[in-house]
Every structure is written in structure tokens, then in C-alpha cells.
Write a protein that holds these residues in place. Structure first.
Motif, mmCIF file in Angstrom:
data_model
loop_
_atom_site.group_PDB
_atom_site.id
_atom_site.type_symbol
_atom_site.label_atom_id
_atom_site.label_comp_id
_atom_site.label_asym_id
_atom_site.label_seq_id
_atom_site.Cartn_x
_atom_site.Cartn_y
_atom_site.Cartn_z
ATOM 1 N N SER A 1 19.767 32.521 41.318
ATOM 2 C CA SER A 1 20.264 33.503 42.268
ATOM 3 C C SER A 1 21.649 33.957 41.838
ATOM 4 N N ALA A 2 22.098 35.055 42.449
ATOM 5 C CA ALA A 2 23.393 35.610 42.029
ATOM 6 C C ALA A 2 24.149 36.170 43.221
ATOM 7 N N PRO A 3 24.627 35.317 44.142
ATOM 8 C CA PRO A 3 25.423 35.824 45.267
ATOM 9 C C PRO A 3 26.703 36.473 44.764
ATOM 10 N N GLU A 4 27.139 37.523 45.451
ATOM 11 C CA GLU A 4 28.309 38.288 45.019
ATOM 12 C C GLU A 4 29.538 37.947 45.860
ATOM 13 N N TYR A 5 30.685 37.801 45.189
ATOM 14 C CA TYR A 5 31.962 37.529 45.841
ATOM 15 C C TYR A 5 33.032 38.463 45.272
ATOM 16 N N PRO A 6 34.070 38.762 46.051
ATOM 17 C CA PRO A 6 35.238 39.426 45.480
ATOM 18 C C PRO A 6 35.966 38.446 44.544
ATOM 19 N N VAL A 7 36.449 38.945 43.424
ATOM 20 C CA VAL A 7 37.239 38.131 42.508
ATOM 21 C C VAL A 7 38.446 38.943 42.063
ATOM 22 N N CYS A 8 39.537 38.256 41.767
ATOM 23 C CA CYS A 8 40.761 38.956 41.378
ATOM 24 C C CYS A 8 41.652 38.031 40.568
ATOM 25 N N SER A 9 42.712 38.592 40.032
ATOM 26 C CA SER A 9 43.713 37.811 39.322
ATOM 27 C C SER A 9 44.488 36.952 40.329
ATOM 28 N N PRO A 10 44.909 35.749 39.937
ATOM 29 C CA PRO A 10 45.743 34.923 40.837
ATOM 30 C C PRO A 10 47.007 35.645 41.289
ATOM 31 N N LYS A 11 47.440 36.638 40.520
ATOM 32 C CA LYS A 11 48.653 37.379 40.880
ATOM 33 C C LYS A 11 48.518 38.074 42.229
ATOM 34 N N LEU A 12 47.283 38.433 42.610
ATOM 35 C CA LEU A 12 47.086 39.153 43.869
ATOM 36 C C LEU A 12 47.150 38.239 45.088
ATOM 37 N N LEU A 13 47.245 36.948 44.853
ATOM 38 C CA LEU A 13 47.419 36.013 45.970
ATOM 39 C C LEU A 13 48.880 35.901 46.365
ATOM 40 N N GLU A 14 49.732 36.606 45.636
ATOM 41 C CA GLU A 14 51.169 36.593 45.913
ATOM 42 C C GLU A 14 51.645 38.025 46.110
ATOM 43 N N GLY A 15 52.938 38.213 46.296
ATOM 44 C CA GLY A 15 53.492 39.549 46.441
ATOM 45 C C GLY A 15 53.598 39.986 47.890
ATOM 46 N N PRO A 16 53.928 41.265 48.120
ATOM 47 C CA PRO A 16 54.151 41.748 49.487
ATOM 48 C C PRO A 16 52.896 41.774 50.349
ATOM 49 N N HIS A 17 51.727 41.891 49.718
ATOM 50 C CA HIS A 17 50.467 41.915 50.483
ATOM 51 C C HIS A 17 49.475 40.927 49.855
ATOM 52 N N PRO A 18 49.730 39.622 49.964
ATOM 53 C CA PRO A 18 48.830 38.634 49.346
ATOM 54 C C PRO A 18 47.456 38.644 50.003
ATOM 55 N N LEU A 19 46.445 38.423 49.188
ATOM 56 C CA LEU A 19 45.075 38.363 49.704
ATOM 57 C C LEU A 19 44.864 37.022 50.393
ATOM 58 N N ARG A 20 44.815 37.065 51.711
ATOM 59 C CA ARG A 20 44.590 35.856 52.498
ATOM 60 C C ARG A 20 43.271 35.939 53.276
ATOM 61 N N LYS A 21 42.973 37.112 53.751
ATOM 62 C CA LYS A 21 41.736 37.332 54.520
ATOM 63 C C LYS A 21 41.134 38.663 54.086
ATOM 64 N N PRO A 22 39.817 38.864 54.325
ATOM 65 C CA PRO A 22 39.155 40.082 53.853
ATOM 66 C C PRO A 22 39.846 41.374 54.278
ATOM 67 N N GLU A 23 40.462 41.390 55.459
ATOM 68 C CA GLU A 23 41.125 42.608 55.936
ATOM 69 C C GLU A 23 42.286 43.021 55.029
ATOM 70 N N ASP A 24 42.811 42.083 54.242
ATOM 71 C CA ASP A 24 43.926 42.390 53.343
ATOM 72 C C ASP A 24 43.503 43.291 52.183
#
Length: 306
Positions: A159-182
Motif C-alpha cells: 500500500s502507499a498512504p500519502e503524507y505531507p513531507v518537507c525539509s526540517p527547516k520548515l519546522l522552524e521560522g516565523p510560521h513553523p509547521l505544527r498543525k495542518p492549518e499552518d
């Protein structure tokens, strides 16, 4: 029941394709006079002309246009059958796979297949289009879909469930990815593998599954092949939607992270498909058994639908 000489049919198809007896003769390594004679033979059998000659130009008659598509399909299938017979006595195996799956998952593991089967010469045909086994020189294919492939032997790979993926850099900064609404603060990266299909995972589907509102699912750059969107995500250019199977090595290396646990699990998976007539050919069987063994642990660890 009338029968038609195969050689005359081949000559007619070539002449119809080129709209030239001379070019057909060059392709078939015969003389223009021989082409003309074969056409006359076929027209006599049909009882009607196949070409109209206007000012040194050849045009197809209505009868020719009517029979040409079926004739071409028939000749293609004859050639495919001959290739199948030829390949059955060879140890060459041609595998079709989507470019992203081939590059990021399959190819890095092929060394293990080669070590087990050094006698098999493997060829990878990386393409997003669905191959037609009847007319293309492909022995076996890895397809992403719902598993409904009439007339073919089908084995589920994983199977191949899909998830959002990103660079660790996006977990920091002025708008860090913490919840889907971000995600409203970040660029969405799209894969145009099947841009006109609602069956292929996309951001609209994922945002709906996550219950996210206020994020435009269509904004952001589009990439084809999918691997370009993943590369853009690694560079911190946005958030991509991908199967963890495809990016597991990048996640393990710390180049990508999965910021949320919300997955998009469709009825789609990776499947191994092959014509039933050749599914048990030794080289085909060897590749199938190796791939299913290689992915057994993944299948056993697949997340269960709620």
C-alpha cells in the motif's frame, strides 16, 4: 471464408502509413513494382480499390480508412506475440515502472536482485504511461492503482498512504509547521503524474481528509515527474504530498520530515502485473518472488484503515 495474404497486408499498411509506394518499398527492402503488385493482389481480393491516385499523390479510399485501424492492431499483436516467443528463450527481463518509484525505491535495491539472479539481464523502462503488453516489449510492470487489471496476473506489492513531507527547516521560522492549518503559510508542491485524474492523490483530497479549511489546494508549482516535487521539498521550497515508501530513505537520512500524522489512505497501492501467458516464465517469476519477498515486511507493517 476469404483469407488475405499476410505479406500483402504488411505492404498495404506501410504504403498507407507513408502514402507512398516508393517509401513503403524502401522500408520493406523491395521494389516499388513489388509493392504495387501486392496492392493490386489485395484490391482484387477485396473487390475494391484501396488508393486513389491524384496528381502523383496517393489518397486512401473509404474502404482503406475503414480497415486500416484494425489491420494495424492485428499486425502489432502479431509482432508482440513473436517478441514474446523470442523473449521466452532469453534471460532478458524488461520491467516497466513509474520514474519516481524506479529511481527512489526500486533501483537502490536492484543490487540484491542481481546478486541472487546474475543470469538475468534486467532492463528498467521508467515511464508514467500505462504500458500495453500486447504491443510493447515489456515483460512485467509495477503499477500504482486500484488493482483491477483484467487479463493480467496481479500481485499486491504494498500500500502507499500519502503524507505531507518537507525539509526540517520548515519546522522552524516565523510560521513553523505544527498543525495542518499552518500549511496556509507555506507553498504546496504538486505532482502532475496524472493531472486530469481525480483518482491520483492530490492536495485537495488530503486537506479534505485532514479537515483543513482556508487553504487553496490548487496553489503552488506543479512538477512532472513526481521526483522533482520531492527534490523541491528537500531544498525547503515547500511541502510535497508523497507516499512514505517513496521518501523513506530521505526521511531516514534527515533530509525530509513528516510534520503531521494525518495520512491519505486510498484504495490504491503498488501492484506487480504481467500477462498470464508469460507470468510463470522463469525470469518473470524470479523477479516477482524477489520483489514480494523484498516488500513482505512493508506489507505486514501497513497501517490499518480506521
Amino acid at each position: 471464408m476469404n483469407s488475405f495474404p499476410l505479406n500483402a497486408l504488411r505492404v498495404f499498411e506501410a504504403a498507407a502509413r507513408h502514402l507512398s509506394f516508393a517509401k513503403a518499398a524502401e522500408e520493406l527492402h523491395v521494389t516499388p513494382a513489388a509493392v504495387s503488385q501486392q496492392i493490386k493482389t489485395l484490391e482484387a481480393r477485396l473487390g475494391q480499390p484501396l488508393f486513389r491516385r491524384l496528381n502523383r499523390r496517393l489518397l486512401l479510399t473509404d474502404a482503406a480508412q475503414l480497415c486500416l485501424p484494425g489491420l494495424r492492431e492485428g499486425l502489432d499483436r502479431i509482432q508482440a506475440a513473436m517478441r514474446l516467443v523470442t523473449r521466452s528463450h532469453m534471460n532478458t527481463l524488461t520491467v516497466s515502472s513509474a520514474p519516481t518509484f524506479a529511481a527512489r525505491w526500486l533501483v537502490p535495491r536492484l543490487e540484491r536482485f542481481a546478486a541472487r539472479h546474475p543470469e538475468i539481464e534486467l532492463r528498467i523502462d521508467a515511464t508514467d504511461h500505462v504500458v500495453d503488453f500486447a504491443v510493447e516489449p515489456i515483460d512485467i510492470a509495477i503499477r500504482y492503482g486500484a488493482g483491477h487489471y483484467p487479463g493480467l496476473r496481479v500481485d499486491k506489492v504494498m500500500s502507499a498512504p500519502e503524507y505531507p513531507v518537507c525539509s526540517p527547516k520548515l519546522l522552524e521560522g516565523p510560521h513553523p509547521l505544527r498543525k495542518p492549518e499552518d500549511l496556509k503559510y507555506h507553498t504546496l508542491l504538486h505532482s502532475d503524474v496524472q493531472p486530469d485524474s481525480d483518482l491520483y492523490p492530490n492536495w485537495r483530497m488530503w486537506l479534505l481528509a485532514a479537515g483543513v479549511k482556508g487553504v487553496d489546494p490548487t496553489r503552488g508549482p506543479r512538477f512532472s515527474p513526481e521526483t522533482m516535487a520531492i527534490d523541491a521539498a528537500i531544498k525547503g521550497q515547500g511541502v510535497a504530498l508523497s507516499s512514505l515508501v517513496i521518501v523513506q530513505d530521505e526521511i531516514a537520512a534527515g533530509h525530509l520530515v513528516k510534520p503531521f500524522d494525518v495520512m491519505l489512505k486510498l484504495q490504491f497501492a503498488y501492484y506487480l502485473v504481467a500477462p498470464r501467458a508469460s507470468a510463470d516464465r522463469p525470469a518473470v517469476k524470479a523477479f516477482r518472488e524477489w520483489l514480494l519477498e523484498e516488500t513482505r515486511a512493508i506489507r505486514e507493517a501497513e497501517p490499518k484503515a480506521a
